[in-house]
Design a protein around this motif. Structure first.
Motif, short mmCIF file in Angstrom:
data_model
loop_
_atom_site.label_atom_id
_atom_site.label_comp_id
_atom_site.label_asym_id
_atom_site.label_seq_id
_atom_site.Cartn_x
_atom_site.Cartn_y
_atom_site.Cartn_z
N LEU A 4 -7.99 -0.29 -2.83
CA LEU A 4 -7.09 -1.42 -3.00
C LEU A 4 -7.15 -2.35 -1.80
CD1 LEU A 4 -3.89 0.39 -4.35
CD2 LEU A 4 -5.55 -0.95 -5.69
N TRP A 20 -4.11 -5.21 -4.92
CA TRP A 20 -5.08 -5.66 -5.92
C TRP A 20 -6.37 -4.88 -5.76
CZ3 TRP A 20 -9.73 -8.56 -5.05
CH2 TRP A 20 -10.31 -9.10 -6.21
N ARG A 25 -6.28 -5.64 -12.17
CA ARG A 25 -5.05 -6.42 -12.08
C ARG A 25 -4.32 -6.09 -10.78
NH1 ARG A 25 -1.64 -6.18 -17.50
NH2 ARG A 25 -0.60 -7.86 -16.37
N GLY A 26 -3.49 -7.00 -10.36
CA GLY A 26 -2.74 -6.80 -9.14
C GLY A 26 -1.25 -6.77 -9.40
N LEU A 27 -0.52 -6.47 -8.36
CA LEU A 27 0.93 -6.40 -8.44
C LEU A 27 1.50 -7.02 -7.18
CD1 LEU A 27 3.20 -5.15 -10.27
CD2 LEU A 27 3.10 -3.15 -8.78
N VAL A 52 5.76 -2.27 -3.20
CA VAL A 52 4.63 -2.63 -4.06
C VAL A 52 3.66 -1.46 -4.21
CG1 VAL A 52 2.99 -3.60 -2.36
CG2 VAL A 52 3.16 -4.61 -4.64
N ALA A 56 2.89 0.30 -7.85
CA ALA A 56 1.51 0.41 -8.32
C ALA A 56 1.06 1.86 -8.48
CB ALA A 56 0.57 -0.30 -7.35
N ALA A 58 0.50 3.87 -6.04
CA ALA A 58 -0.55 4.04 -5.04
C ALA A 58 0.05 4.54 -3.73
CB ALA A 58 -1.27 2.72 -4.81
#
Length: 230
Positions: A4, A20, A25-27, A52, A56, A58
């Motif tokens: 990422l 991203w 796609r990103g957030l 974030v 995600a 992550a």
């Protein structure tokens, strides 16, 4: 999955953070002050980063690169964003990429602009704008601190004719820019918001830089200066 890219920008009153993955796609998570509320870069930046990543699904182990908007913009916000990015890169062992905040703002408006030049303008206070322009991805006005009247005088000729003007600076000086031929979207249009997703995308293709080379792009002397020694 590709590592990422974590992007952040604190050049404007907004604090914007995104993750991203190239090709995916990103957030984004952001804090946009309104109603006269002061920018909250200090208390919100690290919190938004954790938010974030959690949203995600992550962790820091999934992040390979940190992309940072380096301005031009507000002195205090840039200083805090750069310091945070440096500390995170060192502590997490991340690659660093510097991104022009004006370029990220312009990139977010490229789809709307069509065949127009995109003029990105951040309110610089003191009666000035931080402005730059791109046409078909190529710079036609280098980043500068400039008075609205001087910028308006440059519009209407060559590649700067009838640009799409975006950013809080374009909103603040919409009247002057519109008279000079610029097209300024409505105040609440998303094109005026500097998106950290664009910081991610530009940062993903930028050359990585060393931690100590990550410096803010002030474009002029800061509003507040330390006192001189006797």
């Amino acid at each position: 999955m590709s590592p990422l890219v974590l992007g952040m920008d604190t050049a404007t009153p907004s604090t914007a953070v995104a993750v991203w993955a190239p090709g995916g796609r990103g957030l984004e998570r952001r804090d946009d002050p309104d109603g006269g509320r002061r920018p909250a870069h200090g208390p919100r930046l690290l919190a938004l980063i954790e938010e974030v990543l959690a949203a995600a699904g992550a962790s820091w182990e999934d992040v390979g690169r940190l992309a940072v908007g380096v301005g031009p913009g507000g002195f205090t916000g840039l200083r805090l964003g750069i310091a945070t990015a440096r500390a995170l890169a060192q502590g997490r062992g991340l690659e660093l990429a510097a991104v022009s905040s004006l370029a990220a703002l312009a990139a977010g408006a490229r789809a709307t602009a069509g065949d127009r030049t995109v003029l990105a303008a951040i309110d610089a206070r003191r009666g000035e704008l931080f402005a730059a322009a791109w046409r078909d991805g190529e710079p036609v006005l280098e980043p500068a601190a400039i008075a609205p009247a001087e910028l308006a005088a440059r519009l209407g000729a060559g590649a700067l004719q009838s640009p799409l003007a975006v950013g809080d600076g374009a909103v603040r000086y919409a009247g002057e820019l519109a008279v000079a031929g610029a097209v300024v979207p409505p105040q609440d249009a998303p094109e005026h918001r500097l998106s950290a997703l664009q910081v991610c995308r530009l940062g993903a293709v930028a050359q990585p830089i060393q931690r100590d080379a990550l410096l803010p792009d002030y474009r002029r002397e800061p509003d507040a200066k330390p006192p001189r020694l006797p």
